[in-house]
Scaffold this motif. Structure first.
Motif, mmCIF file in Angstrom:
data_model
loop_
_atom_site.group_PDB
_atom_site.id
_atom_site.type_symbol
_atom_site.label_atom_id
_atom_site.label_comp_id
_atom_site.label_asym_id
_atom_site.label_seq_id
_atom_site.Cartn_x
_atom_site.Cartn_y
_atom_site.Cartn_z
ATOM 1 N N LYS A 166 -7.462 -2.841 -0.985
ATOM 2 C CA LYS A 166 -6.310 -3.720 -1.150
ATOM 3 C C LYS A 166 -5.974 -4.443 0.152
ATOM 4 N N SER A 167 -6.079 -3.747 1.285
ATOM 5 C CA SER A 167 -5.782 -4.365 2.577
ATOM 6 C C SER A 167 -6.750 -5.498 2.877
ATOM 7 N N ASN A 186 0.810 -1.214 0.000
ATOM 8 C CA ASN A 186 0.000 0.000 0.000
ATOM 9 C C ASN A 186 0.849 1.273 0.000
ATOM 10 N N ILE A 198 -6.356 1.811 -0.341
ATOM 11 C CA ILE A 198 -5.707 1.140 0.797
ATOM 12 C C ILE A 198 -6.684 0.197 1.493
#
Length: 485
Positions: free
Chosen positions: A452-453, A315, A449
């Motif tokens: 994707k996290s 990230n 973020i």
């Protein structure tokens, strides 16, 4: 849930919140309201105070952990505690006297040209004294397995303090000099809190005589003091040397190091409570228990820290879009240092085993050698590559010294931290990094973020589960489920 797992969980929570507050400070509050120059100045202040602190505590906080469980009666323990409390006063009195008579002499001992451009020497010394005694009482609570409050004061309190002080500065309630005074006052308030709680947990009876095993205690303390001084030197010498070049570069570098340090959060939570457990096992010569602690801490820390490693590095592009663009100069610093941090976590409680075993003298060798190596590498790489050069030096030192420690334990104690789970976890981390690194989402950085996290967390957990690397966690959950059925 055992005492190690329970207190480690609460400590991890405290450290996690502390990292979030610290991230708010270093990534937003400092740059917006103080600027990179003042940020670099404050970071330099704290870095230099950390260099001085081991010279005041003399390694006694580590001696407290190692020897406390070896005393069978309350009288011996109490005399030992009083000795640990009073001994640093001699060094503090000596330092104070030298400073009052000749402050330039103290300034000349610092590793950078701070005296010419850094008119806050007295603040450095005051914070160093406060931190030295805080660490002693932190160890006091750890040997009584009461680490949660002390961990809050160690990890979260200073970050909250700085955040509040920056906001007061931003509202123009005081100038920068008063900011520094309030920062010192906050550190001493923390010291009073930990002293009060320590005496509430256990109040030793006053004895005048020296504790048993005094020679062994002093020998151990001096060796750990020397190694601790070298270790602090390693942690902060890069910032101190960069401070000679540019306060702004210290700010960029410290932000990058702070981001990479999140990988160590699980280890910091675990080591707060596991150190006295390791010391007790070694004092009782429980070889199987030591091996179990080493293997289990290694695998658990590796997969948890591996998750942080992936979340940070995958990230990073989006993250740097959220802060001032000049801080992106340290982008590669995060990636290089985070590799070293992950390697350190894969060792589990190996450092605690060395420090509390009869091979503790090797700690001095490792620390001195790594300090010399750090200075040489920083002197070579920083002029060539600037921020990136400091990162190269840090990574090389971490890899070499940790490899030597693993070799020592393998040869002397026939132990090592790794298992088949190590390869499985590393394989999962490598696969995840390869697959997700090139993934670019088209949304706003915060949304990118979060999305994707979430994907990383789900896929990483599934991979670990099906490779069997999470069998320890799986068996624990299955046991809890059977208890409920």
């Amino acid at each position: 849930m055992g005492i190690i797992a329970k207190q480690s969980f609460y400590n991890l929570f405290s450290i996690g919140i502390g990292f979030l507050v610290g991230a708010l400070n270093v990534l937003f509050l400092y740059p917006i309201y103080m600027g990179d120059s003042r940020q670099g100045l404050v970071v330099g202040l704290l870095a230099v105070s950390n260099l001085i602190q081991p010279f005041l505590s003399l390694g006694l906080q580590h001696a407290l952990i190692k020897f406390f469980s070896s005393f069978a009666d309350a009288r011996s323990r109490d005399s030992f505690l009083w000795f640990i409390i009073l001994a640093p006063l001699v060094l503090i009195a000596l330092l104070t006297g030298v400073y009052l008579v000749n402050p330039d002499f103290i300034g000349g001992l610092l590793p950078t040209s701070l005296t010419a451009d850094f008119p806050y020497l007295e603040f450095v010394l005051l914070i160093a004294i406060s931190t030295a005694y805080f660490e002693i009482f932190n160890s006091w609570l750890r040997v009584h397995f009461k680490s949660i409050f002390a961990n809050f004061l160690k990890e979260l309190y200073p970050r909250l303090l700085i955040g509040v002080l920056i906001m007061g500065f931003a509202l123009q309630w005081y100038d920068f000099t008063h900011f520094m005074y309030y920062l010192v006052g906050g550190y001493y308030l923390r010291l009073l809190l930990v002293i009060g709680f320590s005496l509430w947990v256990y109040r030793p009876t006053w004895y005048w005589h020296f504790p048993p095993q005094l020679t062994a205690i002093l020998r151990y303390s001096v060796l750990i003091f020397l190694s601790g001084a070298a270790a602090s030197f390693i942690l902060d010498i890069d910032k101190a040397m960069l401070l000679s070049f540019s306060k702004e570069e210290v700010a960029y570098y410290s932000v990058a190091i702070y981001i990479a340090a999140v990988i160590e959060a699980p280890g910091r939570a675990l080591f707060q409570i596991i150190s006295p457990v390791v010391a007790e096992a070694i004092n009782a010569n429980k070889t199987e228990r030591i091996q179990q602690l080493l293997k289990k801490s290694s695998s658990n820390l590796l997969w948890i820290s591996g998750a942080f490693f992936l979340l940070i590095n995958l990230n990073l592009n989006d993250f740097y879009q959220l802060i001032a663009p000049e801080y992106r100069a340290a982008f590669l610093v995060v990636q290089l240092v985070s590799i070293g941090k992950l390697y350190s976590m894969s060792m589990g409680c190996l450092n605690q085993i060395i420090s509390n075993s009869r091979y503790y003298a090797y700690v001095l060798f490792f620390s001195v050698f790594s300090a010399i190596l750090a200075v040489v590498l920083n002197m070579y790489f920083i002029p060539l590559y600037g921020l990136l050069g400091a990162a190269y030096a840090t990574l090389i030192v971490i890899v070499i010294i940790n490899s030597l420690k693993i070799a020592l334990i393998a040869v002397k104690m026939q132990l090592h931290p790794f298992s088949s789970d190590t390869l499985k976890i590393l394989g999962c981390i490598g696969l995840m990094f390869t697959v997700f690194y090139g993934l670019v989402l088209p949304f706003q950085p915060v949304i990118n973020i979060l999305l994707k996290s979430a994907g990383i967390g789900i896929v990483y957990t599934v991979l670990l589960y099906f490779t069997g690397a999470l069998k320890g966690i799986t068996s624990y959950l299955n046991r809890k489920a059977s208890d409920l059925s």
